[in-house]
Motif scaffolding. Structure first.
Motif, PDB file in Angstrom:
ATOM      1  N   LYS A 196     -61.218  30.754  -5.425  1.00  0.00           N
ATOM      2  CA  LYS A 196     -60.939  29.470  -6.049  1.00  0.00           C
ATOM      3  C   LYS A 196     -59.522  29.518  -6.626  1.00  0.00           C
ATOM      4  CE  LYS A 196     -62.851  26.468  -9.547  1.00  0.00           C
ATOM      5  NZ  LYS A 196     -63.925  26.245 -10.487  1.00  0.00           N
ATOM      6  N   LYS A 197     -58.714  28.452  -6.326  1.00  0.00           N
ATOM      7  CA  LYS A 197     -57.345  28.350  -6.830  1.00  0.00           C
ATOM      8  C   LYS A 197     -57.229  27.146  -7.753  1.00  0.00           C
ATOM      9  CE  LYS A 197     -55.057  30.477  -2.928  1.00  0.00           C
ATOM     10  NZ  LYS A 197     -54.017  30.382  -1.935  1.00  0.00           N
ATOM     11  N   THR A 198     -56.411  27.301  -8.756  1.00  0.00           N
ATOM     12  CA  THR A 198     -56.167  26.215  -9.693  1.00  0.00           C
ATOM     13  C   THR A 198     -54.685  25.866  -9.643  1.00  0.00           C
ATOM     14  OG1 THR A 198     -57.904  27.064 -11.143  1.00  0.00           O
ATOM     15  CG2 THR A 198     -56.349  25.512 -12.103  1.00  0.00           C
ATOM     16  N   ALA A 199     -54.406  24.578  -9.643  1.00  0.00           N
ATOM     17  CA  ALA A 199     -53.015  24.112  -9.629  1.00  0.00           C
ATOM     18  C   ALA A 199     -52.830  23.073 -10.722  1.00  0.00           C
ATOM     19  CB  ALA A 199     -52.671  23.501  -8.276  1.00  0.00           C
ATOM     20  N   GLU A 200     -51.667  23.124 -11.345  1.00  0.00           N
ATOM     21  CA  GLU A 200     -51.345  22.145 -12.376  1.00  0.00           C
ATOM     22  C   GLU A 200     -50.474  21.062 -11.754  1.00  0.00           C
ATOM     23  OE1 GLU A 200     -48.874  21.849 -16.525  1.00  0.00           O
ATOM     24  OE2 GLU A 200     -49.798  23.757 -16.009  1.00  0.00           O
ATOM     25  N   ILE A 201     -50.840  19.839 -11.986  1.00  0.00           N
ATOM     26  CA  ILE A 201     -50.091  18.701 -11.458  1.00  0.00           C
ATOM     27  C   ILE A 201     -49.439  17.986 -12.629  1.00  0.00           C
ATOM     28  CG2 ILE A 201     -50.222  16.514 -10.224  1.00  0.00           C
ATOM     29  CD1 ILE A 201     -52.659  17.651  -8.754  1.00  0.00           C
ATOM     30  N   VAL A 202     -48.149  17.756 -12.519  1.00  0.00           N
ATOM     31  CA  VAL A 202     -47.401  17.073 -13.568  1.00  0.00           C
ATOM     32  C   VAL A 202     -46.892  15.755 -13.002  1.00  0.00           C
ATOM     33  CG1 VAL A 202     -45.412  17.207 -15.106  1.00  0.00           C
ATOM     34  CG2 VAL A 202     -46.721  19.277 -14.571  1.00  0.00           C
ATOM     35  N   ARG A 203     -47.190  14.688 -13.710  1.00  0.00           N
ATOM     36  CA  ARG A 203     -46.730  13.375 -13.278  1.00  0.00           C
ATOM     37  C   ARG A 203     -45.243  13.247 -13.564  1.00  0.00           C
ATOM     38  NH1 ARG A 203     -49.725   7.743 -13.943  1.00  0.00           N
ATOM     39  NH2 ARG A 203     -51.225   9.054 -12.905  1.00  0.00           N
ATOM     40  N   GLY A 204     -44.468  12.901 -12.544  1.00  0.00           N
ATOM     41  CA  GLY A 204     -43.028  12.748 -12.702  1.00  0.00           C
ATOM     42  C   GLY A 204     -42.629  11.292 -12.647  1.00  0.00           C
ATOM     43  N   LYS A 205     -41.440  11.029 -13.097  1.00  0.00           N
ATOM     44  CA  LYS A 205     -40.908   9.673 -13.076  1.00  0.00           C
ATOM     45  C   LYS A 205     -39.988   9.538 -11.865  1.00  0.00           C
ATOM     46  CE  LYS A 205     -38.396   6.315 -15.824  1.00  0.00           C
ATOM     47  NZ  LYS A 205     -37.674   6.057 -17.066  1.00  0.00           N
ATOM     48  N   ILE A 206     -40.270   8.564 -11.042  1.00  0.00           N
ATOM     49  CA  ILE A 206     -39.425   8.290  -9.886  1.00  0.00           C
ATOM     50  C   ILE A 206     -38.523   7.119 -10.255  1.00  0.00           C
ATOM     51  CG2 ILE A 206     -39.349   7.537  -7.485  1.00  0.00           C
ATOM     52  CD1 ILE A 206     -42.131   8.806  -7.152  1.00  0.00           C
ATOM     53  N   GLU A 207     -37.244   7.366 -10.241  1.00  0.00           N
ATOM     54  CA  GLU A 207     -36.296   6.319 -10.613  1.00  0.00           C
ATOM     55  C   GLU A 207     -35.558   5.847  -9.369  1.00  0.00           C
ATOM     56  OE1 GLU A 207     -32.584   5.760 -13.637  1.00  0.00           O
ATOM     57  OE2 GLU A 207     -34.218   7.103 -14.208  1.00  0.00           O
ATOM     58  N   ILE A 208     -35.641   4.563  -9.117  1.00  0.00           N
ATOM     59  CA  ILE A 208     -34.947   3.956  -7.982  1.00  0.00           C
ATOM     60  C   ILE A 208     -33.808   3.117  -8.535  1.00  0.00           C
ATOM     61  CG2 ILE A 208     -35.155   2.387  -6.020  1.00  0.00           C
ATOM     62  CD1 ILE A 208     -38.138   3.182  -5.906  1.00  0.00           C
ATOM     63  N   LYS A 209     -32.609   3.387  -8.073  1.00  0.00           N
ATOM     64  CA  LYS A 209     -31.459   2.624  -8.547  1.00  0.00           C
ATOM     65  C   LYS A 209     -31.577   1.180  -8.076  1.00  0.00           C
ATOM     66  CE  LYS A 209     -27.993   6.243  -8.805  1.00  0.00           C
ATOM     67  NZ  LYS A 209     -26.665   6.661  -8.349  1.00  0.00           N
ATOM     68  N   ASN A 210     -31.376   0.263  -9.005  1.00  0.00           N
ATOM     69  CA  ASN A 210     -31.434  -1.161  -8.668  1.00  0.00           C
ATOM     70  C   ASN A 210     -30.161  -1.622  -7.969  1.00  0.00           C
ATOM     71  OD1 ASN A 210     -32.852  -3.658  -8.704  1.00  0.00           O
ATOM     72  ND2 ASN A 210     -31.499  -4.356 -10.326  1.00  0.00           N
ATOM     73  N   VAL A 211     -29.047  -0.995  -8.311  1.00  0.00           N
ATOM     74  CA  VAL A 211     -27.760  -1.349  -7.709  1.00  0.00           C
ATOM     75  C   VAL A 211     -27.164  -0.093  -7.076  1.00  0.00           C
ATOM     76  CG1 VAL A 211     -25.432  -2.212  -8.134  1.00  0.00           C
ATOM     77  CG2 VAL A 211     -27.351  -3.181  -9.398  1.00  0.00           C
ATOM     78  N   GLU A 212     -26.864  -0.181  -5.783  1.00  0.00           N
ATOM     79  CA  GLU A 212     -26.204   0.916  -5.074  1.00  0.00           C
ATOM     80  C   GLU A 212     -24.917   0.375  -4.470  1.00  0.00           C
ATOM     81  OE1 GLU A 212     -28.608   3.135  -2.318  1.00  0.00           O
ATOM     82  OE2 GLU A 212     -30.368   2.901  -3.596  1.00  0.00           O
ATOM     83  N   THR A 213     -23.859   1.187  -4.526  1.00  0.00           N
ATOM     84  CA  THR A 213     -22.574   0.726  -4.002  1.00  0.00           C
ATOM     85  C   THR A 213     -21.903   1.812  -3.171  1.00  0.00           C
ATOM     86  OG1 THR A 213     -21.248   1.500  -5.861  1.00  0.00           O
ATOM     87  CG2 THR A 213     -22.237  -0.675  -6.090  1.00  0.00           C
ATOM     88  N   LYS A 214     -21.049   1.369  -2.277  1.00  0.00           N
ATOM     89  CA  LYS A 214     -20.205   2.285  -1.511  1.00  0.00           C
ATOM     90  C   LYS A 214     -19.077   1.484  -0.875  1.00  0.00           C
ATOM     91  CE  LYS A 214     -23.431   2.198   2.380  1.00  0.00           C
ATOM     92  NZ  LYS A 214     -24.279   3.018   3.245  1.00  0.00           N
ATOM     93  N   ILE A 215     -18.086   2.200  -0.399  1.00  0.00           N
ATOM     94  CA  ILE A 215     -16.967   1.568   0.301  1.00  0.00           C
ATOM     95  C   ILE A 215     -17.165   1.773   1.793  1.00  0.00           C
ATOM     96  CG2 ILE A 215     -14.480   1.722   0.786  1.00  0.00           C
ATOM     97  CD1 ILE A 215     -14.783   0.456  -1.844  1.00  0.00           C
ATOM     98  N   LEU A 216     -17.074   0.698   2.547  1.00  0.00           N
ATOM     99  CA  LEU A 216     -17.131   0.744   4.005  1.00  0.00           C
ATOM    100  C   LEU A 216     -15.744   0.428   4.544  1.00  0.00           C
ATOM    101  CD1 LEU A 216     -20.354  -1.426   4.483  1.00  0.00           C
ATOM    102  CD2 LEU A 216     -20.228   1.067   4.356  1.00  0.00           C
ATOM    103  N   LYS A 217     -15.529   0.703   5.814  1.00  0.00           N
ATOM    104  CA  LYS A 217     -14.269   0.327   6.460  1.00  0.00           C
ATOM    105  C   LYS A 217     -14.585  -0.480   7.707  1.00  0.00           C
ATOM    106  CE  LYS A 217     -11.292   3.985   4.803  1.00  0.00           C
ATOM    107  NZ  LYS A 217     -10.317   5.007   5.156  1.00  0.00           N
ATOM    108  N   ASP A 218     -13.777  -1.517   7.950  1.00  0.00           N
ATOM    109  CA  ASP A 218     -13.965  -2.302   9.163  1.00  0.00           C
ATOM    110  C   ASP A 218     -13.195  -1.658  10.311  1.00  0.00           C
ATOM    111  OD1 ASP A 218     -11.298  -3.050   8.909  1.00  0.00           O
ATOM    112  OD2 ASP A 218     -11.718  -5.134   8.419  1.00  0.00           O
ATOM    113  N   LEU A 219     -13.177  -2.307  11.442  1.00  0.00           N
ATOM    114  CA  LEU A 219     -12.525  -1.756  12.628  1.00  0.00           C
ATOM    115  C   LEU A 219     -11.023  -1.580  12.447  1.00  0.00           C
ATOM    116  CD1 LEU A 219     -14.456  -3.729  15.381  1.00  0.00           C
ATOM    117  CD2 LEU A 219     -14.808  -1.357  14.655  1.00  0.00           C
ATOM    118  N   ASN A 220     -10.427  -2.337  11.533  1.00  0.00           N
ATOM    119  CA  ASN A 220      -8.988  -2.234  11.269  1.00  0.00           C
ATOM    120  C   ASN A 220      -8.686  -1.337  10.070  1.00  0.00           C
ATOM    121  OD1 ASN A 220      -8.268  -4.037  13.387  1.00  0.00           O
ATOM    122  ND2 ASN A 220      -8.959  -5.719  12.084  1.00  0.00           N
TER     123      ASN A 220
END
Length: 94
Positions: free
Chosen positions: A1-25
């Protein structure tokens, strides 16, 4: 018999994500993904992202609202105002 401890974690999803893209020029494009209008600081975060992208040389922007379920009217109005000027961009009529 094995016992495991489970800890509830907080998953944080960023509401705003940004980056710089480049066009063909090789022109820089500021990309901003907004997941929802439910974060009361969404407008502030997008305003800061726009200013940073301009400093980084962006000449145009993409505001990605795909799969955005909506949220607070005042946040949507504020964000729209960043792009088209802070006039009456949204109204509610009963």
């Amino acid at each position: 018999k094995k016992t495991a401890e489970i800890v509830r974690g907080k998953i944080e999803i960023k509401n705003v994500e940004t980056k710089i893209l480049k066009d063909l020029n090789d022109k820089k494009i500021g990309y901003i993904k907004l997941r929802s209008f439910t974060d009361s600081k969404s407008c502030e975060k997008i305003d800061a992202a726009i200013k940073q992208h301009i400093k980084d040389g962006a000449q145009s922007f993409i505001l990605d609202l795909r799969k955005n379920p909506g949220g607070y009217m005042f946040e949507a109005k504020c964000i729209a105002g960043l792009f088209v000027g802070h006039k009456n961009v949204v109204g509610v009529k009963n």
